[in-house]
Design an enzyme around this catalytic site. Sequence first.
Site, PDB file in Angstrom:
ATOM      1  CE  LYS A 139      17.616 -27.760   3.140  1.00 28.75           C
ATOM      2  NZ  LYS A 139      16.968 -29.046   3.463  1.00 28.75           N
ATOM      3  CG  ASP A 144      11.452 -38.239   5.170  1.00 26.98           C
ATOM      4  OD1 ASP A 144      12.120 -37.988   4.145  1.00 26.98           O
ATOM      5  OD2 ASP A 144      10.912 -37.357   5.859  1.00 26.98           O
ATOM      6  CG  HIS A 169      14.881 -34.286   3.475  1.00 30.15           C
ATOM      7  ND1 HIS A 169      13.746 -33.592   3.806  1.00 30.15           N
ATOM      8  CD2 HIS A 169      14.525 -35.603   3.497  1.00 30.15           C
ATOM      9  CE1 HIS A 169      12.750 -34.442   4.016  1.00 30.15           C
ATOM     10  NE2 HIS A 169      13.204 -35.665   3.843  1.00 30.15           N
ATOM     11  CE1 TYR A 226      13.699 -25.808   3.438  1.00 34.74           C
ATOM     12  CE2 TYR A 226      11.856 -25.898   4.967  1.00 34.74           C
ATOM     13  CZ  TYR A 226      12.499 -26.353   3.832  1.00 34.74           C
ATOM     14  OH  TYR A 226      11.930 -27.348   3.083  1.00 34.74           O
TER      15      TYR A 226
END
EC number: 5.1.3.13
Length: 181
Positions: free
Chosen positions: A71, A168, A62, A131
Site C-alpha cells: 500500500k 476492528d 488490517h 491509498y
Amino acid sequence: MKATRLAIPDVILFEPRVFGDDRGFFFESYNQRAFEEACGHPVSFVQDNHSRSARGVLRGLHYQIRQAQGKLVRATLGEVFDVAVDLRRGSPTFGQWVGERLSAENKRQMWIPAGFAHGFVVLSEYAEFLYKTTDFWAPEHERCIVWNDPELKIDWPLQDAPLLSEKDRQGKAFADADCFP
C-alpha cells in the site's frame, strides 16, 4: 521526491518537492520510475481506495494473508498517524512497528509492502485517506490484529478511546495472528 527508509527499512516515507506561490501549489504525487527506484524493484498498483473518517477513528490493523497487498498511503485532507507492523516471520524486524504522521499539509506518503499489517488513527477533525494497492481487495483473506495488542505496544497518539468498527474490535492478538513466512 525524497525517499527515506524508516526503522523498518522496507517501509519508505516519500516527501514531494512542493512548488508554491500566491496562486497555490503544485507537486508530483506519484512517479513510477522514482518510486520503483526507491523500492528497488518493480511495483504495480491495481486499485485506489479513498476513505473519510472523523477524529478518533482508528482503522486497523488490517492485512490480507493471501493476495497480500502493498500500500502507498497518504492523507489528502486532515492528519493521521499511520502505522505498519512487520508480519514476516523471516524478517529481522518481525513484530516491530513504525508510525508516521501523514497530513494534507506535509504531503508525505508511506509505502507499506506486502507482508505488513496497516492501520491509522485520525488526529484532525476529519481526514480523507487515499491509498494505492498492489492487489485487489479479497475479503475472504482479510485479517485484523487488535489495535492495542500488548505485545506490539504501538504508541498511538490518542487522548481518548478510539472509535472502532465491529471488525476492528474483534481483531486477534498478535500472538494468534496468521503471519507470513
